[in-house]
Design an enzyme around this catalytic site. Structure first.
Site, PDB file in Angstrom:
ATOM      1  N   GLY A  67      45.589 -29.917  74.552  1.00  0.00           N
ATOM      2  CA  GLY A  67      45.255 -30.295  75.917  1.00  0.00           C
ATOM      3  C   GLY A  67      44.247 -29.298  76.450  1.00  0.00           C
ATOM      4  N   CYS A 110      49.135 -43.369  73.603  1.00  0.00           N
ATOM      5  CA  CYS A 110      47.782 -43.726  74.020  1.00  0.00           C
ATOM      6  C   CYS A 110      47.845 -44.572  75.286  1.00  0.00           C
ATOM      7  CB  CYS A 110      47.040 -44.511  72.938  1.00  0.00           C
ATOM      8  SG  CYS A 110      45.386 -44.962  73.484  1.00  0.00           S
ATOM      9  N   ILE A 144      38.716 -45.636  74.704  1.00  0.00           N
ATOM     10  CA  ILE A 144      38.194 -46.220  73.466  1.00  0.00           C
ATOM     11  C   ILE A 144      39.062 -47.401  73.054  1.00  0.00           C
ATOM     12  CG2 ILE A 144      37.547 -45.741  71.060  1.00  0.00           C
ATOM     13  CD1 ILE A 144      36.045 -43.983  73.153  1.00  0.00           C
ATOM     14  N   GLY A 145      40.372 -47.239  73.205  1.00  0.00           N
ATOM     15  CA  GLY A 145      41.283 -48.313  72.812  1.00  0.00           C
ATOM     16  C   GLY A 145      41.607 -48.301  71.330  1.00  0.00           C
ATOM     17  N   LEU A 146      41.543 -47.087  70.736  1.00  0.00           N
ATOM     18  CA  LEU A 146      41.963 -46.907  69.341  1.00  0.00           C
ATOM     19  C   LEU A 146      41.224 -47.801  68.353  1.00  0.00           C
ATOM     20  CD1 LEU A 146      45.803 -46.358  69.881  1.00  0.00           C
ATOM     21  CD2 LEU A 146      44.125 -44.648  69.191  1.00  0.00           C
ATOM     22  N   GLY A 205      40.512 -30.418  70.996  1.00  0.00           N
ATOM     23  CA  GLY A 205      40.153 -31.802  71.276  1.00  0.00           C
ATOM     24  C   GLY A 205      38.756 -31.994  71.812  1.00  0.00           C
ATOM     25  N   GLY A 223      40.271 -32.523  78.352  1.00  0.00           N
ATOM     26  CA  GLY A 223      39.330 -31.428  78.537  1.00  0.00           C
ATOM     27  C   GLY A 223      39.942 -30.252  79.285  1.00  0.00           C
ATOM     28  N   SER A 238      43.690 -35.765  67.434  1.00  0.00           N
ATOM     29  CA  SER A 238      43.340 -37.074  66.893  1.00  0.00           C
ATOM     30  C   SER A 238      42.338 -37.799  67.792  1.00  0.00           C
ATOM     31  CB  SER A 238      44.613 -37.918  66.770  1.00  0.00           C
ATOM     32  OG  SER A 238      44.287 -39.204  66.309  1.00  0.00           O
TER      33      SER A 238
END
Lengths: 308, 275
Positions: A250, A136, A77-79, A272, A224, A27
């Protein structure tokens, strides 16, 4: 060229739902598929997992929001998201044009906000499963608070489960805990149909020449290839602690990483950060997994799940 | 299903040191035949340990000489960290992954340009973004107004890089330096005023304090202006939401007061962004 009959079977079952292959996306690394549909045939994915969606639109954090780290990156990003109304009208509509199951990631500042989004999506036929983001690290309220306290995790899982009707509820766990096995059990106890892990590690980077934090949010989530071996260990520990299935993620960047994650115990895997650096990475990973099965004369991918 | 190939291995055909730590690299590529001024590419550091592409604006696209394949795309960049240092260490005939063209460039439709005196303002490393624009504007014989470029530098340490490239295009090129060591003393807006240059349309790229000043200047005088912005990026194609800028109105894509610099930008109408 192998015949149709001799091709290995990549299909898996997760929480009573069948998927053509185990590969989805993490996500927040794939939007709702629109941008990457230029690079990837969405119909080849096991599922598309969408960026976290909340009850109301979220603005997200100040910039800089991303920075590179050795073999990885940090984000805060802070969703940021347009809210569930726009998501239903625009994003789900777009994805309905494809033959691919959709896993919707849900975020919130409070139990009530999670419930509100789950309720909106519970009856939507275009949604295959719900993934609840209790992990998050980049929002001040909610999210990770629910994912680091076992009691709260059980509670929010139960609340989401009761609103989700027949949709499987997957709790997405944070690695920022002492015992991932304990958190996995807490989600299972709350009635989760599955768990997904790991979200990012809370991290910090300082620009020593400007003498300030690199990210506007000061801290960010590390992801990453750098975190992949830790993710494998945590997926192993979590999957051995519970009976519900696990989506492992992950730092998966190659087919080998994905196979490794399944051997550690993941039924599905999510790709991801590598989406950002190689937009067609999921295609290579799916093809590479099939080749691995062929090369090792493994007819059914299910036979490697939790092999160790 | 056919998916697009906008990320390709591309050969470096030329490398030039323009000033200390500032390089021009040209690539042989067929990716950017449709590229517009203001668009950018991602350049991937070759070693593989650094994963993210570095967003760098397109400084020029030219057709190759006879017998050569593909077009030539050039970028001009400064070594800003270990990733750009790695890219700068590449030599002619080395191969790098590049991806593009990305984003939206400088608008230049007839109605916008018609009869207007156009001024291009480049501060420091903002100049490369305007070079391709200057070339395209100079090719437009239908523009009756004047075209002037003003390049601002802190001092003479960067050797006024690219100034001669603008001059070769044949447009009037002024230099402003903060220390007065070359051209007009002051910033690009000081230079515009003190030279009595009239602007009916401004294109600007440079450091944020300069762009904020351009916003105040153009707003006070009701001059249409377009600015190219930069920000840390991960994906470059609108997915990660890393590179946003605050907007004056709710952005139609994000539904919040944020627009993606990589996708809605990097060039914005200056009225639309809070800078």
């Amino acid at each position: 060229m192998s015949t149709q009959e001799s091709r290995p079977d990549l299909g898996i079952d997760f929480a009573g739902h069948h998927f053509r292959n185990p590969v989805t996306v993490a996500s927040g690394t794939f939007g709702s598929g629109l941008e990457y549909s230029r690079f990837v045939d969405l119909n080849t994915l096991g599922a598309v997992t969408t960026k976290g969606v909340s009850d109301k639109p979220w603005e997200g954090n100040p910039t800089p929001r991303v920075t590179e780290t050795p073999s990885g990156m940090m984000n805060a990003i802070g969703l940021q998201n347009p809210g569930v109304d726009v998501f239903i009208e625009r994003d789900l509509k777009f994805l309905a044009g494809y033959d691919v199951p959709v896993i919707v990631n849900v975020c919130g500042h409070s139990v009530e906000e999670y419930e509100a989004v789950v309720e909106r999506l519970a009856d939507d036929d275009r949604v295959e499963m719900l993934e609840i983001n209790v992990s998050c690290p980049n929002v001040k309220q909610g999210a990770i608070q629910f994912g680091t306290d076992p009691g709260m995790l059980t509670e929010v899982t139960g609340k989401c489960r009761s609103k989700a009707k027949n949709k499987p509820v997957i709790m997405k766990l944070t690695p920022n805990v002492t015992s991932i096995a304990e958190m996995a059990k807490a989600a299972e106890q709350g009635g989760a149909d599955g768990i997904s892990l790991i979200n990012t590690f809370t991290a910090m980077k300082i620009d020593i020449y400007r003498r300030r934090f690199v990210l506007g949010n000061r801290t960010g989530g590390l992801s990453g290839p750098a975190i992949h071996p830790i993710a494998v260990r945590m997926v192993y520990e979590a999957s051995h602690a519970v009976k519900i299935p696990v989506i492992g993620m992950g730092g998966i960047a190659t087919a080998e990483d994905a196979i490794e994650m399944m051997m550690a115990g993941a039924v599905m895997v999510a790709v991801g950060m590598v989406n950002f650096t190689k937009p067609d990475a999921v295609t290579d990973i799916i093809n590479g997994m099939e080749k691995y099965l062929t090369d090792t004369k493994t007819h059914d991918i299910r036979s490697i799940i939790g092999l160790l | 299903m056919e998916t697009e190939k906008i990320r390709k291995r591309s050969r470096i055909t030329e490398k030039e040191l323009l000033a200390p730590d500032i390089y021009r690299l040209s690539f042989e590529t067929d990716l950017c035949s449709s590229a517009e001024p203001g668009q950018f590419i991602l350049v991937y550091p070759p070693d593989g340990a650094k994963l993210l592409g570095r967003p760098i604006c397109i400084a020029d696209v030219t057709s190759a000489g006879s017998g050569d394949a593909g077009q030539r795309l050039s970028i001009v960049f400064r070594i800003a960290g270990s990733g750009t240092r790695e890219i700068a260490s590449c030599e002619k005939n080395d191969i790098l992954f590049i991806e593009g063209p990305l984003g939206h460039g400088y608008p230049s439709d007839d109605d916008l340009l018609k009869g207007r005196d156009i001024v291009l303002l480049g501060g420091g490393l903002g100049a490369p973004s305007l070079l391709f624009l200057a070339k395209k504007l100079a090719e437009r014989k239908d523009i009756p107004g004047s075209i002037t470029v003003i390049l601002g530098y802190r001092d003479s340490s960067l050797d006024h890089f690219l100034a001669d490239d603008f001059r070769r295009i044949g447009i009037e090129t002024l230099i402003a330096t903060d220390d007065g060591s070359e051209g007009i003393r002051g910033n690009v807006l000081d230079a515009m005023d003190s030279s009595g240059i009239r602007a009916d349309l401004i294109y600007a790229c440079g450091p944020m304090p300069m762009l904020s000043a351009v916003k105040r200047y153009s707003t006070e005088r009701s001059i249409p202006a377009y600015v190219s912005l930069e920000e840390h990026m991960a994906c470059g194609v609108g997915v990660c939401l890393g590179c946003v800028v605050r907007t004056a109105e709710k952005d139609p894509h994000s539904h919040v007061y944020n627009a993606r610099i990589c996708t809605e930008g990097p060039v914005f109408d200056i009225k639309d962004v809070e800078i």
